[in-house]
Design an enzyme around this catalytic site. Structure first.
Site, mmCIF file in Angstrom:
data_model
loop_
_atom_site.group_PDB
_atom_site.id
_atom_site.type_symbol
_atom_site.label_atom_id
_atom_site.label_comp_id
_atom_site.label_asym_id
_atom_site.label_seq_id
_atom_site.Cartn_x
_atom_site.Cartn_y
_atom_site.Cartn_z
ATOM 1 N N CYS A 1 -16.519 26.967 23.219
ATOM 2 C CA CYS A 1 -15.670 28.418 24.047
ATOM 3 C C CYS A 1 -15.348 29.214 24.506
ATOM 4 O O CYS A 1 -15.870 30.562 23.261
ATOM 5 C CB CYS A 1 -14.366 26.821 23.561
ATOM 6 N N ARG B 1 -20.824 29.592 26.133
ATOM 7 C CA ARG B 1 -20.216 28.926 24.637
ATOM 8 C C ARG B 1 -19.539 27.576 25.024
ATOM 9 O O ARG B 1 -19.304 27.318 24.275
ATOM 10 C CB ARG B 1 -19.039 30.388 24.992
ATOM 11 N N TRP C 1 -16.467 24.062 25.533
ATOM 12 C CA TRP C 1 -17.144 22.812 24.500
ATOM 13 C C TRP C 1 -15.914 21.757 23.901
ATOM 14 O O TRP C 1 -15.421 22.270 22.462
ATOM 15 C CB TRP C 1 -18.419 24.000 23.832
ATOM 16 N N ASN D 1 -10.082 28.751 21.240
ATOM 17 C CA ASN D 1 -11.466 29.216 20.838
ATOM 18 C C ASN D 1 -11.248 28.447 19.248
ATOM 19 O O ASN D 1 -10.971 29.194 18.962
ATOM 20 C CB ASN D 1 -11.781 29.893 21.287
ATOM 21 N N GLY D 2 -11.502 27.510 19.017
ATOM 22 C CA GLY D 2 -11.785 27.434 17.621
ATOM 23 C C GLY D 2 -11.067 26.001 17.348
ATOM 24 O O GLY D 2 -11.574 24.965 18.229
ATOM 25 N N GLU E 1 -40.186 25.863 16.019
ATOM 26 C CA GLU E 1 -39.699 26.731 17.070
ATOM 27 C C GLU E 1 -39.939 26.222 18.357
ATOM 28 O O GLU E 1 -38.830 26.311 19.151
ATOM 29 C CB GLU E 1 -40.302 27.965 17.042
ATOM 30 N N LYS F 1 -37.727 24.683 21.750
ATOM 31 C CA LYS F 1 -37.662 25.233 22.613
ATOM 32 C C LYS F 1 -37.544 24.101 23.482
ATOM 33 O O LYS F 1 -37.017 23.657 24.399
ATOM 34 C CB LYS F 1 -38.703 26.126 23.088
ATOM 35 N N GLU G 1 -34.506 20.727 23.445
ATOM 36 C CA GLU G 1 -33.195 21.608 24.018
ATOM 37 C C GLU G 1 -33.286 21.796 25.526
ATOM 38 O O GLU G 1 -32.466 21.608 25.587
ATOM 39 C CB GLU G 1 -32.917 22.583 23.042
ATOM 40 N N HIS H 1 -50.043 12.197 6.571
ATOM 41 C CA HIS H 1 -48.723 11.324 5.822
ATOM 42 C C HIS H 1 -47.635 10.280 6.464
ATOM 43 O O HIS H 1 -46.046 10.264 6.362
ATOM 44 C CB HIS H 1 -48.255 11.838 5.067
ATOM 45 N N LYS I 1 -23.807 28.192 22.651
ATOM 46 C CA LYS I 1 -24.688 29.481 22.231
ATOM 47 C C LYS I 1 -24.289 29.762 20.789
ATOM 48 O O LYS I 1 -24.964 29.448 19.659
ATOM 49 C CB LYS I 1 -24.895 30.867 23.098
HETATM 50 C C1 F6R Z 1 -32.123 27.632 19.474
HETATM 51 C C2 F6R Z 1 -30.453 27.943 19.295
HETATM 52 C C3 F6R Z 1 -29.585 27.135 18.150
HETATM 53 C C4 F6R Z 1 -29.695 28.555 17.625
HETATM 54 C C5 F6R Z 1 -27.913 27.969 16.307
HETATM 55 C C6 F6R Z 1 -27.999 29.483 15.598
HETATM 56 O O1 F6R Z 1 -32.785 27.671 20.485
HETATM 57 O O2 F6R Z 1 -29.946 29.140 19.796
HETATM 58 O O3 F6R Z 1 -30.320 26.422 17.172
HETATM 59 O O4 F6R Z 1 -30.155 29.151 16.650
HETATM 60 O O5 F6R Z 1 -27.626 27.813 17.060
HETATM 61 O O6 F6R Z 1 -27.194 30.560 16.313
HETATM 62 P P1 F6R Z 1 -27.306 31.891 15.770
HETATM 63 O O7 F6R Z 1 -28.230 32.023 14.919
HETATM 64 O O8 F6R Z 1 -26.061 33.088 16.402
HETATM 65 O O9 F6R Z 1 -26.107 32.075 13.669
#
Ligand code: F6R
Length: 608
Positions: free
Chosen positions: A2, A27, A74, A100-101, A481, A485, A488, A504, A603
């Protein structure tokens, strides 16, 4: 999660709020809303969907004004409906606020209020806050906000309009970020810095419990007990172009392309005479450094994978006992954390709820806490003993790319620095490794320039539904990673696995419709990974190999080979992750996914 914003000044508040909400959409983007105060009339507009949907409504109604608040959501409490979208107001319509929260005791509070005759029109915890505020208000807003904080448990940042206050708005923060932006005859407040960048770089980060009053003329602050305090002004070193797409079709692509610069900037000023020097930022005494036995790294998501890469370098270059944990696990199991522990918390946003909570736990147990973050002034960076900044600039794409690169760079600097301070690495070796680190930006840029081959591969495999990503040693976290990517942003199933573990279990998944993407640089584990490629090939899986320039052997084993320049084994993740980012990007683009705002994600994950 949010984004909230407030504005008072001469500009058309509608434009400022919409622009700010768009800049904070990472956000959350389930729904959006705004409230304007003109004279003693509130106009409240809310809509389901992205900010663009709200924009249509606002323009249809031809609204303007000079004072208002906005929200991009969100969803946590209550589904994605107009009724649950913010802003929310109390029954008398005297207050309107955005939040927000999460309020953890909202059900108890709601029951109490309902017993006193209140009615609610949404399922949100936010509506409960504004009802509580209306009941606490006795003509003194600061007092009401001090009392409100005592009533609420959980995390919140609020921006509040009061019908009989046409001069400005109030805000308060506890547990969720809030920053004030100071202009000339106009002032702002927002969850993050990017919405402020078109107007000002003078900011005030609110501390826990701070209450702010924002008017056209200026800002006033009080602490959580209602005592007045002086705002601490800071200048942000980001500029507005950093938060714009600058001709790229997506922020993610722009951010992938910035990765060479991110390594360069993160190294800048931290290498002296060929050696790593972090002494200005990390004022650690010899005794303190010598007292550590353990090094814990704690993070979530992509930040966790960057930490797994660094774990390998830290174990090699220092004598510390290194362990890496997911923040939400670290908190809930017995971990031997004490004064002999250096605890490193890695978070792009510095606002991830689990990482912050893990930090509080480790600090409470006596650990020395260091944040590795991209956001100066973030909650995490304000709570730790020390901070190491990434210097990656704002990352707007929800999928992290350039900050993964920045995190690895910062953590490698830390590894070399600790190795030097604790005598785990010779000066000559440190200089040699630091030199290679300085060459990485050029090598990263070389890989980015090969984007076309990844676009071709994406076209070839876009119709597949499942992907397996493999890697060993330093390449294992890269495989994790790469898979993250793809899933997501393209919503395809992808699993990252340690190459040696494939037999395994996951091998049962393989057939000619499941491509296996193997990260296989020319390193000490090359032959072992090659055997795993053969195992997958025997099950008819198409093999895509991410290898090293000049490795002609790979051509005979893999269906497609993408190569990156040679570097030392320790640095291979900096290069091999880039093709995986580009592959995910192009698959998602071909599938017409919303690359910068993937479904269900936000994010900063400020809920546990
Ligand atoms: C993936 C991604 C998330 C963040 C995770 C941690 O692309 O962006 O997996 O890495 O939510 O976020 P931070 O780094 O802000 O603590």
């Amino acid at each position: 999660m949010c984004g909230i914003i407030g504005y008072v000044g001469e500009r058309n508040v509608v434009d400022v709020l919409l622009d700010g909400m768009r800049r904070m959409e990472y956000r959350g983007y389930d729904s959006a809303g705004m409230a304007l105060l003109s004279g003693d009339r509130f106009d409240v507009i809310r809509e389901v969907g992205k900010v663009a949907e709200l924009e249509k409504l606002v323009h249809d109604r031809g609204l303007t004004g000079c004072l208002g608040i906005g929200h991009t959501r969100w969803a946590t409490h209550g589904g994605v409906t107009v009724e649950n979208a913010h802003p929310h107001s109390d029954e008398s319509g005297r207050f309107v606020l955005v939040h927000n929260g999460i309020i953890e005791n909202f059900l108890d509070l709601k029951e109490e209020l309902e017993n006193r005759g209140d009615h609610f029109s949404s399922q949100t915890d936010t509506e409960v806050i504004v009802h509580c505020l209306a009941r606490l208000y006795d003509g003194d807003m600061v007092h009401a906000l001090v009392e409100l904080q005592k009533k609420l448990s959980g995390s919140f940042a609020l921006v509040i309009l009061r019908k009989d206050d046409p001069d400005g708005f109030f805000c308060v923060r506890r547990g969720s970020p809030l920053v004030l932006g100071l202009g000339d005859g106009e002032n702002f407040c927002a969850s993050d810095v990017p919405p402020l960048l078109p107007y000002t770089r003078e900011v005030v980060y609110l501390d826990e419990g701070d209450i702010g009053e924002v008017t056209r003329k200026g800002v006033r602050l009080w602490d959580d007990k209602g005592c007045s305090k002086e705002p601490t002004l800071q200048e942000v070193d980001w500029d507005v172009s950093m938060a714009d797409k600058e001709g790229y079709s997506h922020f993610m692509l722009k951010e992938i392309n910035e990765q060479g610069a991110v390594v360069r900037n993160t190294l800048k000023g931290r290498l002296a005479e060929g050696r790593v020097d972090l002494s200005e930022e990390l004022q650690w005494s010899q005794e303190l450094v010598a007292s550590w036995r353990n090094l814990h790294i704690v993070a979530c998501g992509t930040s966790y994978y960057a930490s797994l890469v660094a774990e390998r370098a830290l174990s090699k270059w220092t004598d510390l006992d290194v362990r890496v944990d997911i923040a939400s696990e670290y908190r809930y199991r017995t971990v031997r954390t004490d004064e002999k522990t250096l605890a490193v918390f890695v978070s792009q946003s510095g606002e991830t709820a689990d990482t912050i909570a893990a930090q509080r736990l480790a600090r409470g147990l006596g650990a020395h806490c260091l944040a590795v973050t991209n956001v100066r002034g973030s909650t995490l960076s304000r709570e730790v003993h020390d901070t190491l900044l990434l210097k990656a600039g704002p990352e707007i794409g929800v999928a992290a790319t350039k900050t993964f690169m920045g995190q690895m760079t910062a953590l490698y600097l830390l590894a070399l620095y600790l190795g030097r301070l604790r005598g785990g690495i010779s000066a000559a070796e440190e200089i040699r490794l630091a030199e290679e680190l300085s060459r990485l930006p050029y090598k990263v840029e070389t890989v980015i320039a090969r984007e076309n081959s990844l676009q071709g591969l994406a076209e070839r495999y876009v119709s597949c539904r499942d992907f397996l990503y493999l890697g060993r040693g330093y390449s294992f976290p890269v495989a994790l990673e790469g898979a993250l990517k793809l899933k997501e942003i393209s919503y395809l199933h992808a699993e990252g696995y340690a190459a040696g573990e494939m037999k395994h279990g996951p091998i049962a998944l393989l057939d000619d419709k499941v491509p296996v993407i193997t990260v296989i640089p020319r390193d000490s584990l090359y032959e072992k990974t090659l055997s795993n490629i053969l195992e997958a090939k025997a099950r008819r899986s198409p093999i895509i190999a991410i290898g090293t320039d000049g490795d002609s052997l790979l051509e005979t084993y893999a269906d497609h080979v993408v190569t990156v320049p040679w570097t030392d084994e320790e640095f291979t993740p900096f290069l091999s992750v880039v093709p995986l980012q580009l592959f995910a990007y192009h698959v998602a683009k071909l599938r017409r996914c919303d690359i910068d705002r993937p479904r269900n994600l936000a994010k900063s994950v400020t809920v546990e």
